[in-house]
Each structure stands twice: as C-alpha cells, then as structure tokens.
Design a protein around this motif. Structure first.
Motif, mmCIF file in Angstrom:
data_model
loop_
_atom_site.group_PDB
_atom_site.id
_atom_site.type_symbol
_atom_site.label_atom_id
_atom_site.label_comp_id
_atom_site.label_asym_id
_atom_site.label_seq_id
_atom_site.Cartn_x
_atom_site.Cartn_y
_atom_site.Cartn_z
ATOM 1 N N MET A 271 0.900 -1.055 -0.051
ATOM 2 C CA MET A 271 -0.117 0.274 0.195
ATOM 3 C C MET A 271 0.989 0.987 -0.114
ATOM 4 O O MET A 271 0.912 2.103 -1.139
ATOM 5 C CB MET A 271 -0.971 0.031 1.153
ATOM 6 N N LEU A 272 1.863 1.513 0.887
ATOM 7 C CA LEU A 272 2.839 2.299 0.504
ATOM 8 C C LEU A 272 3.377 2.403 -0.507
ATOM 9 O O LEU A 272 3.315 3.599 -1.236
ATOM 10 C CB LEU A 272 4.121 1.945 1.914
ATOM 11 N N GLU A 273 3.914 1.532 -1.433
ATOM 12 C CA GLU A 273 4.140 1.557 -2.669
ATOM 13 C C GLU A 273 3.576 2.255 -3.552
ATOM 14 O O GLU A 273 3.620 3.038 -4.235
ATOM 15 C CB GLU A 273 4.999 0.360 -3.079
ATOM 16 N N ARG A 274 2.677 1.502 -3.584
ATOM 17 C CA ARG A 274 0.584 2.429 -4.106
ATOM 18 C C ARG A 274 0.549 3.818 -4.905
ATOM 19 O O ARG A 274 0.667 4.596 -5.047
ATOM 20 C CB ARG A 274 0.369 1.210 -4.766
ATOM 21 N N VAL A 275 0.750 3.856 -2.676
ATOM 22 C CA VAL A 275 0.710 5.340 -2.446
ATOM 23 C C VAL A 275 1.796 6.241 -3.239
ATOM 24 O O VAL A 275 1.588 6.934 -3.457
ATOM 25 C CB VAL A 275 0.809 5.575 -0.839
ATOM 26 N N LYS A 276 3.199 6.037 -2.481
ATOM 27 C CA LYS A 276 4.295 7.160 -2.819
ATOM 28 C C LYS A 276 3.285 6.883 -4.904
ATOM 29 O O LYS A 276 3.848 8.004 -5.715
ATOM 30 C CB LYS A 276 5.574 6.119 -2.525
ATOM 31 N N VAL B 1 0.389 8.652 -5.689
ATOM 32 C CA VAL B 1 0.080 9.494 -5.342
ATOM 33 C C VAL B 1 0.669 10.879 -4.661
ATOM 34 O O VAL B 1 0.429 12.116 -5.217
ATOM 35 C CB VAL B 1 -0.904 9.415 -3.582
ATOM 36 N N PHE B 2 1.817 10.639 -3.845
ATOM 37 C CA PHE B 2 2.875 11.295 -3.703
ATOM 38 C C PHE B 2 4.517 11.485 -4.964
ATOM 39 O O PHE B 2 4.316 12.546 -4.453
ATOM 40 C CB PHE B 2 3.507 10.680 -2.077
ATOM 41 N N HIS B 3 4.093 10.821 -5.170
ATOM 42 C CA HIS B 3 5.033 10.210 -6.667
ATOM 43 C C HIS B 3 6.327 10.728 -5.586
ATOM 44 O O HIS B 3 7.647 10.205 -6.404
ATOM 45 C CB HIS B 3 4.759 11.539 -8.057
ATOM 46 N N TYR B 4 6.798 10.627 -4.730
ATOM 47 C CA TYR B 4 8.271 10.789 -4.233
ATOM 48 C C TYR B 4 8.200 11.218 -2.489
ATOM 49 O O TYR B 4 7.259 12.129 -2.355
ATOM 50 C CB TYR B 4 8.741 12.723 -4.529
ATOM 51 N N MET B 5 8.752 10.930 -1.618
ATOM 52 C CA MET B 5 8.329 10.782 -0.023
ATOM 53 C C MET B 5 9.945 11.586 -0.137
ATOM 54 O O MET B 5 11.005 10.472 0.403
ATOM 55 C CB MET B 5 8.368 9.753 0.474
ATOM 56 N N SER B 6 10.319 12.054 0.468
ATOM 57 C CA SER B 6 11.714 12.176 1.316
ATOM 58 C C SER B 6 11.976 12.275 2.458
ATOM 59 O O SER B 6 10.792 11.703 3.109
ATOM 60 C CB SER B 6 11.607 14.498 1.276
ATOM 61 N N LEU C 13 8.978 11.923 5.943
ATOM 62 C CA LEU C 13 8.800 10.778 5.911
ATOM 63 C C LEU C 13 8.123 10.340 7.320
ATOM 64 O O LEU C 13 7.090 9.210 6.752
ATOM 65 C CB LEU C 13 9.961 9.562 5.544
ATOM 66 N N ASP C 14 8.533 10.703 7.895
ATOM 67 C CA ASP C 14 7.324 10.247 9.267
ATOM 68 C C ASP C 14 6.167 11.062 9.255
ATOM 69 O O ASP C 14 4.882 9.800 8.924
ATOM 70 C CB ASP C 14 7.526 10.954 10.530
ATOM 71 N N ARG C 15 5.847 11.832 8.474
ATOM 72 C CA ARG C 15 4.110 12.284 7.748
ATOM 73 C C ARG C 15 3.561 12.050 6.972
ATOM 74 O O ARG C 15 2.342 11.464 7.049
ATOM 75 C CB ARG C 15 4.359 13.648 7.376
ATOM 76 N N TYR C 16 4.213 10.978 5.763
ATOM 77 C CA TYR C 16 3.770 10.289 4.799
ATOM 78 C C TYR C 16 3.285 8.900 5.448
ATOM 79 O O TYR C 16 2.262 8.020 5.342
ATOM 80 C CB TYR C 16 4.685 9.784 3.698
#
Length: 161
Positions: free
Chosen positions: A80-85, A88-93, A97-100
């Motif tokens: 699920m984390l990978e799908r959202v990345k 939805v987000f396309h990039y997670m800094s 990261l804790d917020r995501y």
C-alpha cells in the motif's frame, strides 16, 4: 512497521536495520505478550527474545507461509505504501517521511473488514474505507489538547496541553 493481523499498524522512520536502531522502536510499539512474526532478517531474532515468542519465514529459501506464520499483513502495508508513493505522492523525502507514514497508517487503520465468499467458495476478507464522518470524529478526538500555529517563517509549531 508493526502490524497486527486484521488490526492496526504503526509505522515510523528508522535510521538503519541494525538491532540498535530497531530494538527501541519495536519495544516501544509492540506489547511484551505478543508473538513476533518476522522475515529472515537477523536483527529480529535477537530483539524477539524479550517477547512472548518469535516465528519467522525465510523468503530467501522460498518460504512465505508456514501454518499461521507469515508476514503478509506487513507486506500488504508495504505494498500500500508503494502504491501511494507511485500514485499519490510520487516522491517521499526523508525529511517528511514520518508524515507520509502517519497519513498512510491513518488510512490503513480506518478501514472496515468485510468477509466475502469467492466463487470458489473460499472466505476472503476485503477492506473498505470507513465513512468520512467516522474518520473525521477520530481526527478530532486525536486533536483534543493540541494546537498548531504558524511561525514567523511560515512553518508550523505544535503545542500540547
């Protein structure tokens, strides 16, 4: 990340996969009476000694489930984390990261399990999001005693009573 089968998940950023980085997170998150189910990573064998028990599956030996021993719940959250990345987000800094992880954990923890029967006659659990008003009530309950304010440089400051 710690996941309870058909239950909640807790996820947070860790600095490495070494015992010294993982042990404080696991001991703060997981009840001492819990059984730890893990993959073959060596750190969990040592950490799990202070819990009720430990079972693991070794993916490197093509072992993915052994009776009730598996890490499928944790892997589902990771998927699920990978799908959202990607979607939805396309990039997670790393900085945020804790917020995501908190947002994705919130989505995971606010689902309703529905048991269905497949055409083949097997029982399967599917998940559907909670109604928006139920989620909003949960957010507002968690916000009690907390304040967010803008700082002079347009950042956010959090205050807890």
């Amino acid at each position: 990340m710690a996941a309870q089968r058909q239950g909640s998940v807790r996820a947070q950023k860790v600095t490495s996969d070494k015992i010294s980085a993982l042990r404080p997170v696991v001991t703060a998150t997981v009840n001492k009476d819990a059984w730890i189910m893990s993959d073959g990573h060596h750190s969990y064998k040592n950490i799990a000694e202070s819990f009720a028990g430990h079972q693991r599956v070794i993916h490197g030996k093509r072992e993915y489930v052994r009776g009730s021993v598996h890490v499928n719940t944790a892997e589902s959250f990771g998927a699920m984390l990978e799908r959202v990345k990607e979607g939805v987000f396309h990039y997670m800094s790393g900085k945020h990261l804790d917020r995501y992880l908190r947002e994705i954990s919130f989505r995971w923890n606010h689902r309703i399990p529905i048991e269905k029967e497949t055409k083949a006659g097997k029982r399967k659990i599917t998940w559907t999001p909670m109604p928006v008003m139920t989620m909003l009530k949960s957010v507002l309950n968690d916000a009690t005693g907390k304040q967010k304010r803008r700082t002079p440089n347009n950042g956010l400051a959090f205050f807890y009573s």
